[in-house]
Design a protein around this motif. Structure first.
Motif, mmCIF file in Angstrom:
data_model
loop_
_atom_site.group_PDB
_atom_site.id
_atom_site.type_symbol
_atom_site.label_atom_id
_atom_site.label_comp_id
_atom_site.label_asym_id
_atom_site.label_seq_id
_atom_site.Cartn_x
_atom_site.Cartn_y
_atom_site.Cartn_z
ATOM 1 N N MET A 160 0.822 -1.210 0.000
ATOM 2 C CA MET A 160 0.000 0.000 0.000
ATOM 3 C C MET A 160 0.853 1.255 0.000
ATOM 4 O O MET A 160 0.507 2.248 -0.653
ATOM 5 N N LEU A 161 1.981 1.206 0.706
ATOM 6 C CA LEU A 161 2.872 2.356 0.737
ATOM 7 C C LEU A 161 3.523 2.584 -0.616
ATOM 8 O O LEU A 161 3.670 3.723 -1.081
ATOM 9 N N LEU A 162 3.910 1.491 -1.290
ATOM 10 C CA LEU A 162 4.541 1.624 -2.599
ATOM 11 C C LEU A 162 3.553 2.089 -3.663
ATOM 12 O O LEU A 162 3.925 2.803 -4.599
ATOM 13 N N CYS A 163 2.295 1.680 -3.526
ATOM 14 C CA CYS A 163 1.291 2.042 -4.522
ATOM 15 C C CYS A 163 0.661 3.410 -4.270
ATOM 16 O O CYS A 163 -0.090 3.906 -5.109
ATOM 17 N N PHE A 184 3.733 5.092 8.502
ATOM 18 C CA PHE A 184 2.748 4.800 7.465
ATOM 19 C C PHE A 184 1.746 5.951 7.420
ATOM 20 O O PHE A 184 0.807 6.011 8.206
ATOM 21 N N LEU A 185 1.954 6.851 6.479
ATOM 22 C CA LEU A 185 1.196 8.090 6.435
ATOM 23 C C LEU A 185 -0.049 8.010 5.561
ATOM 24 O O LEU A 185 -0.812 8.962 5.497
ATOM 25 N N VAL A 186 -0.258 6.899 4.871
ATOM 26 C CA VAL A 186 -1.392 6.786 3.961
ATOM 27 C C VAL A 186 -2.679 6.646 4.769
ATOM 28 O O VAL A 186 -2.757 5.805 5.671
ATOM 29 N N PRO A 187 -3.711 7.460 4.515
ATOM 30 C CA PRO A 187 -4.961 7.376 5.296
ATOM 31 C C PRO A 187 -5.635 6.014 5.224
ATOM 32 O O PRO A 187 -6.348 5.620 6.145
ATOM 33 N N MET A 188 -5.412 5.269 4.136
ATOM 34 C CA MET A 188 -6.043 3.967 3.978
ATOM 35 C C MET A 188 -5.574 2.970 5.038
ATOM 36 O O MET A 188 -6.230 1.969 5.317
ATOM 37 N N TYR A 189 -4.387 3.243 5.638
ATOM 38 C CA TYR A 189 -3.857 2.341 6.653
ATOM 39 C C TYR A 189 -4.807 2.188 7.829
ATOM 40 O O TYR A 189 -4.921 1.115 8.413
ATOM 41 N N TYR A 190 -5.474 3.271 8.200
ATOM 42 C CA TYR A 190 -6.359 3.234 9.354
ATOM 43 C C TYR A 190 -7.471 2.215 9.148
ATOM 44 O O TYR A 190 -7.782 1.420 10.042
ATOM 45 N N TYR A 191 -8.059 2.204 7.963
ATOM 46 C CA TYR A 191 -9.141 1.269 7.682
ATOM 47 C C TYR A 191 -8.620 -0.160 7.597
ATOM 48 O O TYR A 191 -9.292 -1.106 8.037
ATOM 49 N N PHE A 192 -7.420 -0.311 7.021
ATOM 50 C CA PHE A 192 -6.846 -1.651 6.936
ATOM 51 C C PHE A 192 -6.532 -2.210 8.317
ATOM 52 O O PHE A 192 -6.848 -3.374 8.613
ATOM 53 N N SER A 197 -7.298 -5.976 12.515
ATOM 54 C CA SER A 197 -7.356 -6.225 13.958
ATOM 55 C C SER A 197 -8.722 -6.765 14.363
ATOM 56 O O SER A 197 -8.823 -7.652 15.211
ATOM 57 N N GLY A 198 -9.769 -6.228 13.760
ATOM 58 C CA GLY A 198 -11.109 -6.711 14.085
ATOM 59 C C GLY A 198 -11.290 -8.177 13.748
ATOM 60 O O GLY A 198 -11.847 -8.945 14.546
#
Length: 323
Positions: A160-163, A184-192, A197-198
């Motif tokens: 995700m970071l590379l893309c 990891f600064l990409v906002p999508m990380y939070y949802y992932f 974790s869930g």
């Protein structure tokens, strides 16, 4: 002619000195606790490799895998705590090297606890099939699957970071201390992270609860071997408590970040140290209590390795003389 008041540099220096002293105090307390638990975990790891019975029993092989991951997490999280407490900033490359180990082993504990709960369930509910189902080969496959599942978290994040469109150089120094959120600064990380974790904790929680219900029903209906079933149910309850603490620790950074916006730095330091000991360290050391001190097979060897050899010998001689 009016004179402008000069700033009180003595007070500023005193405040900075007081803050530094407080930081050193909390860091010493946290690192002291971490070193104690790290020593106990290391001794138990050595104990599990010292006897053939431990190396050839699936239950203890799973415990060794759990303790290894917890020990790596303790060392890595302690290093990250020191970097944050003393405001040491790293380059993106160095932060990646430091942050990857705890991210890799973070999911090992709940997944291994799930496998260990299933092992206890099979041992109590299906004792005649336990030797057929829980073999060394199947245990190795389960451990491999646990590590692959945990590695998937790192692989997806790197992809995700590379893309992403985020551009940064690995040799640049970070603007904040090293953490998962700053790397990891990409906002999508939070949802992932939330989804991953869930799924992990929900699956682990449901498995442990179902195993506990099954073992409890067997313990109530069995006419023999009730003590073993009751002990297994208590172990599963402790696993559930340990899983809950690990789940809370995943929100550790979010709680500290939210507290930093409304609290003074001294209070944030206290909260950070308290959370580090109770939420980060304690769950990773409960395995030593659950299996190290409660297990009749491990306990004598663990106590012998924890104590000095001559002291243990003197204690055993006195105990034998008293008998």
């Amino acid at each position: 002619m009016l004179k402008m008041p000069r700033p009180n540099y003595n007070n500023t220096a005193g405040l900075k000195y007081h803050t530094t002293q407080e930081t050193l105090l909390y860091a010493s307390l946290s690192m002291g606790s971490s070193c104690i638990f790290l020593y106990i975990n290391s001794v138990l790891l050595f104990t599990l490799r010292s006897k053939l019975v431990f190396r050839e029993t699936s239950r203890y092989i799973l415990l060794y895998n759990l303790l290894s991951a917890d020990t790596v997490y303790l060392v890595s999280s302690s290093l990250l705590y020191l970097l944050a407490a003393f405001r040491i900033k790293l380059t993106f490359y160095m932060c990646s090297v430091v942050i990857i180990p705890p991210l890799l082993v973070c999911s090992i504990s709940p997944l291994t606890l799930t496998v260990m709960s299933l092992e206890r369930f099979v041992a109590i509910c299906y004792p005649l099939r336990h030797a057929v189902i829980i073999t060394i080969r199947n245990t190795g496959l389960a451990i491999t699957l646990v590590w692959l599942t945990s590695s998937l978290r790192i692989i997806i994040r790197v992809l995700m970071l590379l893309c992403s469109n985020t551009e940064f150089s690995l040799i640049l120094q970070m603007k904040d201390f090293c953490s998962e959120e700053t790397l990891f600064l990409v906002p999508m990380y939070y949802y992932f992270v939330t989804a991953y974790s869930g799924i992990v904790f929900l699956s682990a929680g449901v498995t442990i609860i179902c195993s506990y219900i099954g073992v409890t029903l067997v313990a109530r209906s069995a006419s023999t071997n009730k003590a073993s079933a009751r002990k297994a149910s208590q172990t599963l309850l402790l696993h559930l408590f340990q899983l809950g603490l690990i789940l809370i620790s995943t929100f550790h950074s979010n709680i500290i970040t939210a507290a930093a916006t409304i609290m003074e730095r001294s209070h944030v330091l206290r909260l950070h140290s308290l959370f580090f000991i109770c939420i980060n360290i304690l769950p990773r050391c409960l395995s030593t209590f659950i299996y190290g001190l409660r297990d009749q097979t491990i306990r004598p060897f663990l106590i012998q390795h924890l104590c000095c050899q001559w002291r243990c010998s003197a204690f055993l001689n006195k105990a034998n003389a008293g008998e």
